[in-house]
Motif scaffolding. Sequence first.
Motif, PDB file in Angstrom:
ATOM      1  N   PHE A   1     -34.960 -16.358  14.751  1.00  0.00           N
ATOM      2  CA  PHE A   1     -35.857 -15.215  14.907  1.00  0.00           C
ATOM      3  C   PHE A   1     -35.149 -13.917  14.506  1.00  0.00           C
ATOM      4  N   ARG A   2     -33.901 -13.783  14.923  1.00  0.00           N
ATOM      5  CA  ARG A   2     -33.151 -12.566  14.581  1.00  0.00           C
ATOM      6  C   ARG A   2     -32.909 -12.498  13.071  1.00  0.00           C
TER       7      ARG A   2
ATOM      8  N   ARG B   1     -34.750 -13.807  10.694  1.00  0.00           N
ATOM      9  CA  ARG B   1     -36.019 -13.501  10.032  1.00  0.00           C
ATOM     10  C   ARG B   1     -36.372 -12.045  10.203  1.00  0.00           C
ATOM     11  N   THR B   2     -36.117 -11.472  11.383  1.00  0.00           N
ATOM     12  CA  THR B   2     -36.390 -10.060  11.601  1.00  0.00           C
ATOM     13  C   THR B   2     -35.524  -9.201  10.688  1.00  0.00           C
TER      14      THR B   2
ATOM     15  N   ASN C   1     -36.980  -9.310   7.205  1.00  0.00           N
ATOM     16  CA  ASN C   1     -38.204  -8.510   7.106  1.00  0.00           C
ATOM     17  C   ASN C   1     -37.892  -7.019   7.029  1.00  0.00           C
ATOM     18  N   LYS C   2     -36.896  -6.582   7.778  1.00  0.00           N
ATOM     19  CA  LYS C   2     -36.505  -5.171   7.715  1.00  0.00           C
ATOM     20  C   LYS C   2     -35.939  -4.839   6.343  1.00  0.00           C
TER      21      LYS C   2
END
Length: 492
Positions: free
Chosen positions: A480-481, A483-484, A487-488
């Motif tokens: 999750f981290r 992927r975040t 995305n940023k």
Amino acid sequence: MSSPSEHSVSTVVDVDDKENVVVARPAASDDSAANRAAAAADAPAKPAPKVPAAVVWAKEHMVTASVFTPASTLVIILLTSIVAAFYGLGYLGVLWDPQSHLPNVKVGFVNADAGFNFSAYPPAFAQAVLQQTGGRTIGQVVEATLLAPSSAAAGLFNWQNLTGVPHDDLVNRVNNNELWNVVYIPANFSDVFLLNFNFGKPQTQLVFMNIENIYDQARQMSVVSIINAVLTAIVQTFSNAFAQKLLTSINTNPVDNITISAPNIRLIANNLHPIPNFGHNFATYVICIVLWLSGLVTATLLSVIYMIRLPFLKQHGIATHLRTPTRIILSAQTVSLLLSFLHALVAWGVYCGFVGSPTSGFNPDYNSFVVLMYTWFIAATFHSVALCLCVLLGKDNYSLIFSLLLILQLATSSAILDPDVMVGFAKVTYGLPLYYANRSLKCMILGTSCSFMPFNTGIMAIWFVGMSAITFVVGRRNVFRTRTAVNKAETA
């Protein structure tokens, strides 16, 4: 009256050349802060400490001198030295002197000697024999020599006097690892001793007095060899001393026309699970090492693929079916499980190749397919440990810990010696999976310690489930981290 100079404030006239303005300001006294600051500024600067030419050259030409600060250098020196010292002391410590830990080894003793049968011998002879043995049977003489508190042999092992226990029960106790060896004196021991006497005729045949030595060589070949060597030395020493005493007694106090040959007492091996060759002894350890290291490689590759390559694939619209962190981490664990079967098949196949058959070379209670499936279970457990450490520590850091953990287990998990003859530090192996994996394979391949199979399986199952659960929770968060962060980077 005081003079005006004592109370008046002196002034200093400054002339601004640009504006041609005259400005009056108070003059600082000699002891004022401004005056001291000005004096300090005007004072000549202290020369900088001279840096040795070697240091200057090193910083200009050597990468290490530029990278390492004194603090980092100290940390590296201390950390690497501590690790080296820990493993040096640990490895040598557990292997240094197994003989000194033999008092931890449980050795059973059984005196089943039924005593003398003098019915075929003259009464004077019977009286002379009993006089020399103190009215005891030969088995009782041996028992006193081995177990009496004042005996030198009494402190060599943790002797267990099991006289009266049936022979089959003794074999089961050795099989179940309750005892390392059993010294068993048979019922005819004293009668065989009488056969060494001859009445008026020369000795025609040497009669041995046999003591049975029950042991399980496959439990731990090195420890069993040490125990057997000590037992052989004890029996041989007793045999020589006992024979010398009897010979001296007979020569000093002859009974009619009786002569005696030197009674020869010896150990007869009853090896419950003989090891066919030296390679069989290490086959279980090698299989465990192969599967452990295969977990290291698998976890590293999966980390690269799922934590680094996958986010960039998804960024370009590839692998869209892996939409959630849950599916991503479950996919990684599934691939690890499948690869563990492949590696187990390879390790199993190599062993079968050396044995020469895919069906022989195993305990008859476990066919080759069952052994393969259990080897897969061992591989899956080791892979789960590797993957868990990888998600916890990162792919760049976990391999060191995983490798050091392997070295620790090789020293303590019966790979070389059994923990019973090691220092207390070696008991750490009872909490690690390789010990139980090795013991299970010993049962399936060599037939030893099979009563522990349910316990071994349970311990490894706890490791597998625990490591898999931690991997799922922590790995999902890491995905999750990642992927975040991707995305940023896309929106930036």
